[in-house]
Design a protein around this motif. Sequence first.
Motif, short mmCIF file in Angstrom:
data_model
loop_
_atom_site.label_atom_id
_atom_site.label_comp_id
_atom_site.label_asym_id
_atom_site.label_seq_id
_atom_site.Cartn_x
_atom_site.Cartn_y
_atom_site.Cartn_z
N ARG A 115 0.86 -1.19 0.00
CA ARG A 115 0.00 0.00 0.00
C ARG A 115 0.89 1.24 0.00
O ARG A 115 1.48 1.59 1.01
CB ARG A 115 -0.93 -0.01 1.21
N ASN A 216 -8.41 4.94 -2.28
CA ASN A 216 -8.69 3.59 -1.74
C ASN A 216 -7.51 2.70 -2.11
O ASN A 216 -7.39 2.24 -3.24
CB ASN A 216 -10.00 3.05 -2.34
N LYS A 218 -6.00 -0.52 -1.65
CA LYS A 218 -6.20 -1.92 -1.24
C LYS A 218 -6.94 -1.99 0.09
O LYS A 218 -6.49 -2.63 1.05
CB LYS A 218 -4.86 -2.65 -1.17
N GLY A 219 -8.06 -1.32 0.16
CA GLY A 219 -8.90 -1.38 1.34
C GLY A 219 -8.62 -0.34 2.39
O GLY A 219 -9.37 -0.21 3.36
N VAL A 220 -7.55 0.44 2.22
CA VAL A 220 -7.22 1.52 3.14
C VAL A 220 -7.68 2.82 2.51
O VAL A 220 -7.15 3.24 1.49
CB VAL A 220 -5.72 1.56 3.44
N LYS A 221 -8.69 3.46 3.10
CA LYS A 221 -9.21 4.71 2.57
C LYS A 221 -8.57 5.90 3.29
O LYS A 221 -8.70 6.04 4.50
CB LYS A 221 -10.73 4.77 2.72
N PRO A 354 -8.00 -0.90 10.73
CA PRO A 354 -9.29 -1.13 10.07
C PRO A 354 -10.49 -0.98 11.01
O PRO A 354 -11.60 -0.70 10.55
CB PRO A 354 -9.17 -2.56 9.56
N LYS A 357 -10.79 2.80 11.25
CA LYS A 357 -10.65 3.41 9.92
C LYS A 357 -9.80 4.67 10.00
O LYS A 357 -10.07 5.68 9.35
CB LYS A 357 -12.02 3.72 9.32
#
Length: 607
Positions: A115, A216, A218-221, A354, A357
Amino acid sequence: MRTSAATRRSRRFRLTAGAVTLAAAGALAVGVPAAQAGPGNGNGNGNGPGAGHPGPGLDLQILAINDLHGALEPPEGSGGQVTHEHADGSTETLTAGGIEYLATGLREARKGHQRSVTVAAGDLVGATPLLSGLFHDEPTIEALNQLKMDVAGVGNHEFDEGWEELIRLQEGGCHPVDGCYADDRTFDGADFPYLAANVVHEDTGEPVLAPYTVQNIKGVKVGFIGVTLEGTADIVTQEGIEGLEFLDEAETINRYTAELAAQGVNAVIALIHEGGYPANPAYNADCDAGADGISGPIVEIARTIDPGVDALITGHTHQPYVCTIPDPDGNDRLVTSAASNGRLFTELTMRYDPRTKDIVRTSVEGTNRVVHRDQKPARDLTRLIDYWNELAAPVAGAPIGYISEDIPGRGAGTPEFPLGDLIADAQLAHAIELEGSADLALMNPGGVRADLVYAASGDEGDGVVTYGEGFTVQPFSNTVNLLSLTGEQLLQVLREQVSGPNAAAPKILQPSAGLSYTLDLTRSGADRIVADTVRLDGEPIEDGRTYRIAVNSFLAGGGDGFPTLAEGTDPRVGNDDMRVLADYLLAHSSPENPLAAPAADRITVIQ
């Protein structure tokens, strides 16, 4: 996967106040190789490679640059150097920069990181060397696309050719005057969004470009908010920003931080084109928020920005630093800058939780990395540079003068510097040629963008100054303007160097031969100009006398915090400032009699 350029462009590049959401998967990577890795900032928030990451979550890497100014080729003189501090306190000067090497450094840094996102804090274009400036900075945008820039905030220099030209750089298309530069080539615009949260239309209050974007990864916003300095209107040509308003940096960032939080985006990074001045100029120096750490506008801005912002990536002052400044809750927050001209990039690493967030604040670390020139250049960037150099060659290589030694610009590190005096002398000579007589010329220091270097560049030969080198020094296409001021007004202009908007960071105008005075930096405010020492050709300035003065068109409009210059009467517009410099060099130098650097002794400085 990274979305295609065409898809991203169609989704992003509309003028809107809403967010622009991107899907961007970072390349895989591990930090810079050991040979390139410098020490961290030493204050517990950037201890370089191998430092631990407290807290749960996913690793995230952010690579950042600022103030590139279209430096595609390795910059020369002081603009291509950084200071490295050794453990014993001694220092050495390293040569650095060049987009081919920057691309290599960024690509190596991304390896091993699932990421990763690459960002910038303004002034990527504007005040650029001929290779980019001759083509309205299309080459720089194409280079940034190739090194996979993901998002950039605007700086003041993004407005050098006006906000509508900035929109063209974002969206693509041929230049409205010069057209396209090759029949078989189309300029597609930036593959990354420019963010301008605090640059709004006066009539609607809406930003001229998107205020923020959510990446975004790979799932990290992560939300990125981009702002330029509130004082941009004071340092750019007014014609290019007509109808725009520049809002407070911190208030704007706080507004959009709340908007992002309402969307469930808690991880926020600010890209701020405003900066500070570290006490130690070494890129790897220890830096903290104390009195001896960093000063300047970014300190108060950082202390005011919402604690929901996890790190501040800054620019504008061209300084290298990785510092901590407390947020409004008193918690340390990282503030970084990677100097200018692509000499450095900043690597920030952090953990994303996660569950919340959000970024784990205590995990955020930063290190400035040198863009070494002994690494392998990126071939695709070399090909791009070669392409544009071929188009520029007929103009760039023409000799315009000869020098016997380096003529330093702002890199001299002194209030008055030789190249500033040389430019002022050239402008005074032009004024005398136009009108038969004139009294003096004044040149703003920020308009001198590079040194004139004696050593040969390419095939030109030692001491030869080419048009391309001259353009790098004066890239703004200002005109040399003549105006009349009373002696009282002239003294007020000199005081404005060190008072009003320039009180905290003086802007010392470079004087033509004949003007002299004492600058006492032990005093404060306007008193730093010792009025009874101001002389013109050895005579005191007379309040009621009218003086004919040459300045560039930017200063003539009151730019850089000199409103009294805008009060000048009997205006006359002369030639382009670059043409004036070229004419002066051709008239005052030859291969047999090259020009030496002026002594830079017109201002007596007391410190």
